[in-house]
Enzyme design. Structure first.
Site, PDB file in Angstrom:
ATOM      1  N   TRP A 181      29.960  31.688  42.523  1.00 18.83           N
ATOM      2  CA  TRP A 181      31.362  31.924  42.185  1.00 18.83           C
ATOM      3  C   TRP A 181      31.944  30.606  41.674  1.00 18.83           C
ATOM      4  CZ3 TRP A 181      35.705  29.535  44.600  1.00 18.83           C
ATOM      5  CH2 TRP A 181      36.924  29.870  43.971  1.00 18.83           C
ATOM      6  N   GLU A 222      29.848  36.525  41.448  1.00 18.66           N
ATOM      7  CA  GLU A 222      31.116  37.058  41.959  1.00 18.66           C
ATOM      8  C   GLU A 222      32.235  36.871  40.932  1.00 18.66           C
ATOM      9  OE1 GLU A 222      32.432  34.966  45.462  1.00 18.66           O
ATOM     10  OE2 GLU A 222      34.045  36.383  45.889  1.00 18.66           O
ATOM     11  N   LYS A 224      36.370  37.389  39.598  1.00 15.15           N
ATOM     12  CA  LYS A 224      37.704  37.209  40.188  1.00 15.15           C
ATOM     13  C   LYS A 224      38.766  37.532  39.153  1.00 15.15           C
ATOM     14  CE  LYS A 224      40.187  34.111  43.243  1.00 15.15           C
ATOM     15  NZ  LYS A 224      40.140  32.950  44.122  1.00 15.15           N
ATOM     16  N   ASP A 255      34.202  41.066  45.517  1.00 13.78           N
ATOM     17  CA  ASP A 255      35.027  40.631  46.647  1.00 13.78           C
ATOM     18  C   ASP A 255      36.279  41.492  46.572  1.00 13.78           C
ATOM     19  OD1 ASP A 255      37.254  39.201  47.900  1.00 13.78           O
ATOM     20  OD2 ASP A 255      35.943  37.473  48.074  1.00 13.78           O
ATOM     21  N   HIS A 258      39.568  40.400  44.904  1.00 13.43           N
ATOM     22  CA  HIS A 258      39.517  39.877  43.543  1.00 13.43           C
ATOM     23  C   HIS A 258      39.870  40.875  42.452  1.00 13.43           C
ATOM     24  CE1 HIS A 258      36.803  36.212  44.642  1.00 13.43           C
ATOM     25  NE2 HIS A 258      37.866  36.327  45.411  1.00 13.43           N
ATOM     26  N   HIS A 282      31.739  40.902  49.183  1.00 10.11           N
ATOM     27  CA  HIS A 282      32.478  40.027  50.082  1.00 10.11           C
ATOM     28  C   HIS A 282      33.576  40.891  50.665  1.00 10.11           C
ATOM     29  CE1 HIS A 282      31.589  35.649  48.635  1.00 10.11           C
ATOM     30  NE2 HIS A 282      30.589  36.202  49.267  1.00 10.11           N
ATOM     31  N   ASP A 290      44.935  37.323  46.867  1.00  6.40           N
ATOM     32  CA  ASP A 290      43.624  37.081  47.474  1.00  6.40           C
ATOM     33  C   ASP A 290      43.790  36.122  48.648  1.00  6.40           C
ATOM     34  OD1 ASP A 290      40.870  36.946  47.839  1.00  6.40           O
ATOM     35  OD2 ASP A 290      40.634  35.316  46.397  1.00  6.40           O
ATOM     36  N   ASP A 292      42.759  36.283  51.749  1.00  3.25           N
ATOM     37  CA  ASP A 292      41.649  36.138  52.690  1.00  3.25           C
ATOM     38  C   ASP A 292      42.089  36.214  54.146  1.00  3.25           C
ATOM     39  OD1 ASP A 292      39.129  35.729  51.049  1.00  3.25           O
ATOM     40  OD2 ASP A 292      40.442  34.237  50.120  1.00  3.25           O
ATOM     41  N   ASP A 322      34.062  37.301  53.975  1.00  5.66           N
ATOM     42  CA  ASP A 322      34.649  36.135  53.289  1.00  5.66           C
ATOM     43  C   ASP A 322      36.153  36.118  53.516  1.00  5.66           C
ATOM     44  OD1 ASP A 322      35.270  33.991  51.676  1.00  5.66           O
ATOM     45  OD2 ASP A 322      35.115  35.098  49.795  1.00  5.66           O
TER      46      ASP A 322
HETATM   47  C1  RNT Z   1      36.968  32.716  46.178  1.00  3.19           C
HETATM   48  C2  RNT Z   1      35.757  33.540  46.444  1.00  3.19           C
HETATM   49  C3  RNT Z   1      34.620  32.807  47.098  1.00  3.19           C
HETATM   50  C4  RNT Z   1      35.065  31.887  48.192  1.00  3.19           C
HETATM   51  C5  RNT Z   1      33.950  31.335  49.034  1.00  3.19           C
HETATM   52  C6  RNT Z   1      34.388  30.170  49.833  1.00  3.19           C
HETATM   53  O1  RNT Z   1      38.004  33.446  45.706  1.00  3.19           O
HETATM   54  O2  RNT Z   1      36.096  34.663  47.197  1.00  3.19           O
HETATM   55  O3  RNT Z   1      33.699  33.730  47.535  1.00  3.19           O
HETATM   56  O4  RNT Z   1      35.954  32.522  49.042  1.00  3.19           O
HETATM   57  O5  RNT Z   1      32.861  31.073  48.246  1.00  3.19           O
HETATM   58 ZN    ZN Z   2      34.478  35.897  47.895  1.00  3.34          ZN
END
Ligand code: RNT
Ligand code: ZN
Length: 413
Positions: A181, A222, A224, A255, A258, A282, A290, A292, A322
């Site tokens: 990523w 990955e 985004k 993810d 994203h 993820h 995003d 998290d 994640d």
């Molecule tokens: C970032 C991505 C990525 C990170 C990690 C730390 O937007 O989700 O996966 O969160 O690699």
């Molecule tokens: Zn991620």
């Protein structure tokens, strides 16, 4: 009759075998991200967290050293049932005293302590090159940089990480998922959208040109939609990453933080399963962006799990967590989120999937809606508690974590 026996009987009435669900769940590996333990800080660079991601909160007790992080992982993992892999980032390299190694020059030996740690616990390792929080990220760009010295540096980093991933697989005997990523993007409207993507494509080709055993290392990519400070353009967009993965024969990673807020990953899984041997996820929780947040046992997490289970794809989907919350006890964040992924999988395994599919195919959407709603109040909790008991893991993890906080975390000042 125990609560579980009663629940088993109730599930059997709708044709669901709770024993089979429990047996299936224990074999599903969840790749647990190491970076919840220290707010994505790592050990190799003093640079602040960058790349358009943010950990918010200042809860005391964050792990500051490899030994502290490993101790926290041990404690947190002891409170998570089932099969786990440990997911590391390259920034968690462990150097000898005084040693300074650039990310382009990382070697397997810098991760030997992690391999020893994983082997002693019978665990596999997954890996991620770290394309952020580093002085060689220039103008928010890495693999897509127009500056050849920057681009090359990160290409070398990617290659080094493939070698380290192969070392992980060889040492642990478990294949390693290596996720790429990059944060690359622009805050404001670019004049050239093609150039950065073409350079990213070229960089990926160069990284993947080194020989590696594709049965041991699964490279994933990955995508985004945007990052903080990178709102207008993201090089590694969904279209780029899906197309690149398909063409290069690597694995796409989604993810669920994203995408645009009304898009859901649960709806995307089936399409990707039709065109890929494997896909990677993820699992996170985006709140308005995003962000998290800690994964919940919420509708979308359940829906993601249902798509994996009812499409018979448990062995084809690499499931990883994640998220990073620094506003609450980090171990509790870890355990809560991972348990919720596992709960969602169990919930999915306890659905009368054949019956529901038949209702859809006969277009009895009335009965389908009723039955899907009925499933929500089945005695799921009793089956989950039975799973924890069989796994030898306490249902009440909060008191264990509070105890660890008082004995260990408070001393980290
Ligand atoms: C970032 C991505 C990525 C990170 C990690 C730390 O937007 O989700 O996966 O969160 O690699
Ligand atoms: Zn991620």
């Amino acid at each position: 009759m125990s609560r579980f026996e009663e629940a088993k009987r109730i599930y059997a009435q709708i044709g669901v075998d709770a024993e089979a669900a429990l047996a299936a769940l224990q074999d599903v590996p969840v790749s647990v991200h190491c970076w919840q333990g220290d707010d994505v800080t790592g050990f190799d660079s003093p640079a602040a967290l960058s790349g358009g991601i943010q950990t918010t909160g200042n809860y005391p007790g964050k792990a500051r050293t490899p030994a502290e992080l490993m101790a926290d992982i041990d404690k947190a993992f002891s409170l998570m049932p089932g099969k786990k892999k440990l997911n590391l980032h390259a920034c968690y390299a462990i150097f000898d005293d005084g040693e300074i190694v650039g990310r382009d020059k990382l070697e397997p030996r810098h991760f030997k302590a992690w391999v020893d740690f994983a082997k002693a616990r019978g665990m596999g390792l997954d890996f991620n090159p770290t394309f952020f929080s580093h002085p060689m990220v220039k103008n928010d760009l890495t693999l897509s940089s127009p500056d050849e010295s920057v681009r090359k540096y990160w290409v070398e980093h990617g290659k080094a990480c493939i070698r380290i991933s192969e070392y992980f697989a060889n040492e642990t005997g478990v294949p390693c998922v290596m996720n790429i990523w990059i944060p690359d993007g622009y805050k404001d409207i670019p004049a050239d959208r093609l150039g950065p993507r073409a350079r990213f494509q070229k960089s990926l080709d160069e990284i993947l040109s080194i020989p590696y055993d594709k049965t041991k290392v699964y490279v994933t990519l990955e995508s985004k939609v945007f990052g903080i400070g990178l709102e207008s353009y993201t090089v590694g967009s969904a279209e780029f990453c899906l197309s690149y993965s398909a063409k290069a024969g690597i694995t796409p990673l989604m993810d669920n933080g994203h995408y645009h807020p009304t898009e859901v990953v649960s709806d995307k899984i089936s399409s990707l399963l039709l065109f890929n041997d494997n896909i990677a996820l993820h699992v996170t929780r985006p709140v308005r962006w995003d962000s998290d947040h800690v994964v919940l046992f919420d509708d979308e997490t359940k829906e993601i799990a249902k798509e994996i289970v009812r499409n018979d794809a448990l062995s084809r989907v690499f499931i990883a967590t994640d998220y990073f919350d620094a506003s609450i006890n980090r171990l509790s964040a870890w355990v809560t989120g991972v348990r919720n992924v596992q709960k969602a999988l169990l919930f999915a395994l306890l659905q009368p999937n054949e019956k529901l599919r038949a209702l859809q195919d006969s277009h009895d959407m009335t009965a389908l809606l009723v039955m899907q709603e009925e499933m929500k109040t089945m005695p799921f909790g009793d089956v989950w508690n039975e799973y924890l008991e069989r796994q030898g893991v306490k249902a009440d993890y909060l008191s264990e974590i509070r105890d660890y906080e008082e004995k260990v975390l408070v001393n980290r000042v």
